[in-house]
Design an enzyme around this catalytic site. Structure first.
Site, short mmCIF file in Angstrom:
data_model
loop_
_atom_site.label_atom_id
_atom_site.label_comp_id
_atom_site.label_asym_id
_atom_site.label_seq_id
_atom_site.Cartn_x
_atom_site.Cartn_y
_atom_site.Cartn_z
N GLY A 64 0.83 -1.21 0.00
CA GLY A 64 0.00 0.00 0.00
C GLY A 64 0.86 1.25 0.00
O GLY A 64 1.87 1.31 0.69
N ARG B 280 1.13 -4.83 -5.96
CA ARG B 280 1.09 -6.10 -5.24
C ARG B 280 1.48 -7.15 -6.28
O ARG B 280 0.99 -7.13 -7.40
CB ARG B 280 -0.31 -6.35 -4.68
CG ARG B 280 -0.67 -5.26 -3.66
CD ARG B 280 -1.64 -5.73 -2.59
NE ARG B 280 -1.36 -5.06 -1.32
CZ ARG B 280 -1.98 -3.95 -0.91
NH1 ARG B 280 -2.89 -3.37 -1.64
NH2 ARG B 280 -1.66 -3.42 0.26
N ASP C 88 4.11 -4.99 6.20
CA ASP C 88 4.55 -6.32 6.63
C ASP C 88 4.67 -7.31 5.47
O ASP C 88 5.57 -8.15 5.46
CB ASP C 88 3.71 -6.86 7.78
CG ASP C 88 2.23 -6.90 7.48
OD1 ASP C 88 1.82 -6.38 6.42
OD2 ASP C 88 1.48 -7.44 8.31
N THR D 122 3.74 2.50 5.82
CA THR D 122 2.34 2.04 5.79
C THR D 122 1.53 2.96 6.69
O THR D 122 2.00 3.35 7.76
CB THR D 122 2.21 0.58 6.28
OG1 THR D 122 0.84 0.33 6.61
CG2 THR D 122 3.05 0.29 7.52
N ASP E 33 -0.87 2.11 8.38
CA ASP E 33 -1.48 1.33 9.46
C ASP E 33 -0.73 1.38 10.79
O ASP E 33 -1.30 1.02 11.82
CB ASP E 33 -1.62 -0.14 9.05
CG ASP E 33 -2.63 -0.30 7.94
OD1 ASP E 33 -3.48 0.60 7.78
OD2 ASP E 33 -2.56 -1.31 7.22
N ASP F 296 1.45 -0.61 12.03
CA ASP F 296 1.31 -1.92 12.69
C ASP F 296 2.59 -2.75 12.67
O ASP F 296 2.53 -3.97 12.64
CB ASP F 296 0.16 -2.70 12.04
CG ASP F 296 0.38 -2.90 10.56
OD1 ASP F 296 1.32 -2.30 10.00
OD2 ASP F 296 -0.38 -3.66 9.96
N MET G 190 -9.62 3.01 7.85
CA MET G 190 -8.79 1.89 7.42
C MET G 190 -8.12 1.19 8.60
O MET G 190 -7.94 1.79 9.67
CB MET G 190 -7.73 2.34 6.42
CG MET G 190 -8.30 2.53 5.03
SD MET G 190 -7.03 2.93 3.84
CE MET G 190 -7.97 2.79 2.31
N ARG H 200 -7.28 -3.09 8.52
CA ARG H 200 -7.89 -4.41 8.49
C ARG H 200 -7.45 -5.25 9.70
O ARG H 200 -8.24 -5.98 10.25
CB ARG H 200 -7.52 -5.13 7.18
CG ARG H 200 -8.75 -5.44 6.37
CD ARG H 200 -8.39 -5.86 4.98
NE ARG H 200 -8.24 -4.73 4.11
CZ ARG H 200 -7.44 -4.68 3.06
NH1 ARG H 200 -6.68 -5.70 2.75
NH2 ARG H 200 -7.37 -3.60 2.31
N LEU I 122 -9.35 8.02 0.52
CA LEU I 122 -8.84 9.38 0.74
C LEU I 122 -7.84 9.38 1.89
O LEU I 122 -6.98 10.26 1.98
CB LEU I 122 -9.98 10.39 0.96
CG LEU I 122 -10.79 10.38 2.26
CD1 LEU I 122 -10.09 11.14 3.36
CD2 LEU I 122 -12.16 10.98 2.00
P1 ADP Z 1 2.26 -4.35 2.52
O1 ADP Z 1 3.73 -4.36 2.30
O2 ADP Z 1 1.70 -2.95 2.51
O3 ADP Z 1 1.86 -5.17 3.73
P2 ADP Z 1 1.28 -6.53 0.77
O4 ADP Z 1 0.84 -7.41 1.89
O5 ADP Z 1 0.43 -6.41 -0.42
O6 ADP Z 1 1.56 -5.02 1.24
O7 ADP Z 1 2.72 -7.05 0.32
C1 ADP Z 1 3.42 -6.41 -0.71
C2 ADP Z 1 4.10 -7.43 -1.58
O8 ADP Z 1 5.10 -8.14 -0.84
C3 ADP Z 1 3.21 -8.53 -2.14
O9 ADP Z 1 2.46 -8.11 -3.25
C4 ADP Z 1 4.26 -9.56 -2.54
O10 ADP Z 1 4.87 -9.24 -3.77
C5 ADP Z 1 5.29 -9.41 -1.42
N1 ADP Z 1 5.07 -10.48 -0.43
C6 ADP Z 1 4.14 -10.56 0.54
N2 ADP Z 1 4.24 -11.72 1.20
C7 ADP Z 1 5.25 -12.41 0.64
C8 ADP Z 1 5.86 -13.70 0.86
N3 ADP Z 1 5.41 -14.53 1.80
N4 ADP Z 1 6.90 -14.04 0.09
C9 ADP Z 1 7.36 -13.22 -0.88
N5 ADP Z 1 6.83 -12.02 -1.14
C10 ADP Z 1 5.80 -11.61 -0.40
#
Ligand code: ADP
Length: 324
Positions: free
Chosen positions: A11, A72, A103, A126, A128, A130, A170, A172, A254
């Protein structure tokens, strides 16, 4: 470390651009070749990696979103995708990577840095808030200020009409945005993923407010609470509650946008500066974060451990005490 790439993933969050700027300029200052990856891990796989210099990041510190784009990317979760990403980095001689994200991004970064000879440092980006290992994540301050501004506007109309508003924000898995924005806007109640609040308790609280002549009530609903979205909760409460006219607002995306606050610009700059210096020193599998007023490194494994992270007790208690 000679060649360093930076990417934003997951995000988007306000302040990412300030961080990209700091990473690129710190690397250039210390004589490294710098690269920007477009669209996060997807860009690594697609070989969408561009050389950057000090001027590539001019005039971006005040911009929301991320100039490097984010995505993503499911392919990066597979071995074949990771291998392709590695080959593309290797072909350019890139031996250090700064990843700015949440994360999910760090989970991918950890797997990648454990498997290949590329050093990786994370920056918590992020809205969040978190992640363990940083008191605040990049974008959180801007997001709560956006939410507070919106709630203030809703309060004006709620108060004029004796209304009960359910405002969904927001988060989750994390109630951080809901908790702080509830306190800062004087909300009557807040529903969080981390805390069990029964609908009965909520109704009792709102009735108490009505009986002590509150002219409006605002309930902040964090996306991830167990009763569902703001519409579901409003529907369940409305039947038992006739005093107010009930309305729902979902703030939605937003909350992600807008020019970063001064705090997020400075935090992004500090974290980007620290992450790049850490990489240059040869650190890997760590996250740069804010502790008190110092920047420290935390192992990615610890940052990702959800047991390490919790909401502040005083803030939780205040939601009851200050909303009477
Ligand atoms: P955020 O980083 O904001 O938590 P996402 O959960 O969408 O966002 O994770 C971002 C990207 O990180 C994912 O689209 C994926 O490419 C990568 N990712 C997430 N989990 C894994 C995993 N277990 N192994 C490898 N890449 C991962």
């Amino acid at each position: 470390i000679k060649n360093i790439a930076v990417l934003t993933s997951g995000g988007d969050a306000p302040g990412m651009n300030a961080c990209i700027r700091a990473v690129v300029r710190t690397g250039v200052y210390y004589g490294k070749n710098m690269f920007g990856v477009i669209q996060g891990y997807q860009g690594l796989i697609n070989n969408n990696i561009e050389a950057m210099n000090a001027r590539s990041v001019s005039n971006i510190i005040h911009l929301g979103g991320t100039i490097l784009k984010t995505a993503r990317c499911l392919k990066f979760k597979e071995d074949a995708g990771m291998e392709l990403a590695y080959q593309n980095l290797k072909a350019k001689g890139i031996d250090g990577l700064v990843v700015i994200g949440g994360d999910g991004t760090f989970t991918g970064a950890k797997r990648f840095a454990e498997k290949y000879d590329i050093k990786v440092i994370g920056v918590p980006g992020t809205i969040d808030n978190d992640l363990y290992g940083s008191d605040f994540t990049l974008g959180y301050d801007t997001a709560i200020n956006t939410v507070i501004e919106a709630i203030d506007k809703i309060r004006d109309t709620a108060d004029s009409h004796d209304r009960l508003f359910f405002i969904e924000v927001m988060g989750r898995d994390s109630g951080c945005i809901a908790l702080r924005s509830a306190i800062a806007s004087g909300a009557e109640a807040v529903l969080l993923p981390e805390r069990e609040t029964s609908l009965k308790e909520l109704i009792t609280k709102l009735k108490e407010g009505a009986s002590t002549k509150k002219s409006s009530s605002i309930v902040i609903v964090s996306e991830g609470n167990k009763y569902g979205g703001a519409y579901d909760i409003a529907h369940a409460v409305k039947r038992k509650f006739k005093h107010y006219d009930t309305k729902v607002t979902i703030l939605g995306h937003l909350q992600r946008g807008g020019s970063p606050s001064g705090f997020d610009r400075i935090l992004g700059s500090r974290l980007g500066f620290a992450a790049t210096k850490a990489l240059i020193k040869g650190e890997t599998l760590k996250m740069a974060g804010l502790h008190g007023n110092e920047i420290k490194l935390t192992n990615l494994a610890d940052a990702l451990n959800k047991n390490n992270y919790k909401l502040e007790d005083d803030l939780l208690e205040m939601t009851h005490v200050l909303s009477i």
